[in-house]
Design an enzyme around this catalytic site. Structure first.
Site, PDB file in Angstrom:
ATOM      1  N   LYS A  26      31.524 -35.960 -38.924  1.00 54.13           N
ATOM      2  CA  LYS A  26      31.296 -34.524 -38.775  1.00 54.13           C
ATOM      3  C   LYS A  26      32.256 -33.748 -39.685  1.00 54.13           C
ATOM      4  O   LYS A  26      31.846 -33.060 -40.601  1.00 54.13           O
ATOM      5  CB  LYS A  26      31.513 -34.075 -37.330  1.00 54.13           C
ATOM      6  N   ASP A  56      37.091 -36.280 -26.378  1.00 49.25           N
ATOM      7  CA  ASP A  56      36.253 -36.658 -27.509  1.00 49.25           C
ATOM      8  C   ASP A  56      36.173 -35.431 -28.418  1.00 49.25           C
ATOM      9  O   ASP A  56      35.562 -34.419 -28.066  1.00 49.25           O
ATOM     10  CB  ASP A  56      34.864 -37.056 -27.003  1.00 49.25           C
ATOM     11  N   TRP A  69      26.573 -36.338 -24.999  1.00 49.83           N
ATOM     12  CA  TRP A  69      27.608 -37.335 -25.282  1.00 49.83           C
ATOM     13  C   TRP A  69      28.618 -37.416 -24.151  1.00 49.83           C
ATOM     14  O   TRP A  69      29.114 -38.503 -23.823  1.00 49.83           O
ATOM     15  CB  TRP A  69      28.270 -37.028 -26.626  1.00 49.83           C
TER      16      TRP A  69
END
Length: 356
Positions: free
Chosen positions: A190, A166, A99
């Protein structure tokens, strides 16, 4: 049989979040309407948005000068939203996983991108150290937790340029010094809510400095000025996020949650490190994720991988297969994961090892 949800995301949520969200789908706030059909402008939902925003700020001790917004598009949309709003000429990125690499590639459309360090050559099995950040970078971007490879930056970095993070998969898992960041963002699926809402914590005085045109929906100021309601927000995930935020407060907040997460992870890592069959690909204890614990079979037992997966699955372990790009196993131990589930996995590992 009890099912233990170790999925990396969408992932386990507190029981109260699921129960309260399900009830609101039938009858939201006594309106006689489903949460799925209620107006986002109704006083009942405006109250949800206001409380969710306030709890976000309270639990993370967000200082004055920052705003919290809830938007759509996932963290992947933030990969372009960040440089749209903050990158004038150059940005620096730390490449610690899939990511982080995607965010870096997206930023290249907006100017010069400096990859200050990468652990790609070692299959992202550590967090790089000792790199230099260009002093003229408009910001430095990190991905704090790497779900696929099981590494995590567990401390707030001190850097000489604006810091962007992030935190999709470890937000609310530990206290964060928000003042060290210009922007923090993340998908909710999450540690917060079902997929569909994305949060951003934005330092307001960093905005409005770009020469370029920023599309309305990609301008953080649009969502700040509109109170996250410039357009119809993702109502159901925001409501679910509020339930999780309430649960976090009841649990004692993020400091208490960090203590629990450290204890949970220690149980599983100790079992892996003491095992004859298994090992952790992330050797450095400092870099090991508390949220996504990856482990593989030792080379001489590789042929037992499928057998163990079937063995553990038959005992209620769900979602433990490693990401398709790396294989092995992954136990995602987010905030809502109870200690009992960690112990159940450890028991299954020990039972399997005793057979071999």
């Amino acid at each position: 049989m009890k099912i233990h949800n170790f999925s990396a995301g969408p992932s386990i949520l507190p029981e109260s979040t699921i129960k309260n969200s399900a009830e609101a789908v039938i009858n939201f706030a006594g309106t006689g309407l489903s949460l799925l059909e209620v107006s986002h402008r109704s006083k009942e939902f405006v109250a949800v948005m206001d409380e969710a925003t306030a709890l976000f700020k309270e639990l993370l001790d967000i200082p004055a000068g920052y705003e919290v917004v809830f938007v759509g598009g996932g963290a992947s949309t933030q990969f372009c939203m960040v440089p749209f709003n903050l990158m004038q000429k150059k940005a620096a990125y730390l490449n610690t996983g899939t990511w982080a690499n995607k965010a870096l590639k997206e930023a290249k459309a907006f100017g010069e991108v400096v990859e200050v360090a990468s652990s790609k050559d070692s299959i992202y099995n550590h967090i790089p150290k000792g790199y230099d950040i260009p002093s003229d970078a408009d910001y430095f971007h990190i991905t704090t937790n790497n779900t696929i490879y099981g590494t995590e930056i567990k401390k707030d970095l001190d850097v000489n340029v604006p810091l962007v993070a992030d935190m999709s998969s470890d937000i609310f898992s530990r206290p964060v010094d928000i003042s060290k960041y210009t922007l923090i963002y993340g998908g909710a699926q999450k540690n917060l809510a079902p997929a569909g809402v994305t949060f951003a914590i934005v330092k307001q005085d960093a905005l409005g400095k770009m020469d370029r045109h920023i599309p309305t929906m990609l301008d953080y100021r649009t969502h700040i000025d509109g109170g996250s309601m410039f357009n119809t927000p993702p109502v159901f995930p925001v409501f679910s996020a509020l339930q999780t935020l309430r649960w976090l407060k009841e649990m004692g907040g993020v400091a208490a949650m960090e203590k629990i997460n450290i204890e949970k992870a220690a149980v599983l890592y100790d079992a892996i490190d003491s095992s004859r069959l298994f090992k952790a690909p992330v050797a450095d204890l400092e870099d090991r994720s508390l949220m996504n614990i990856c482990f593989i079979m030792n080379d001489e037992y590789k042929e037992l991988e499928k057998e163990f997966f079937d063995f553990a699955t038959a005992r209620g372990m769900s979602g433990i297969k490693g990401h398709r790009s790396v294989g092995g196993f992954r136990a995602s131990t987010y905030n809502a994961m109870p200690k009992a589930s960690i112990q159940a996995l450890v028991d299954a590992m020990k039972e399997f090892e005793a057979k071999h």
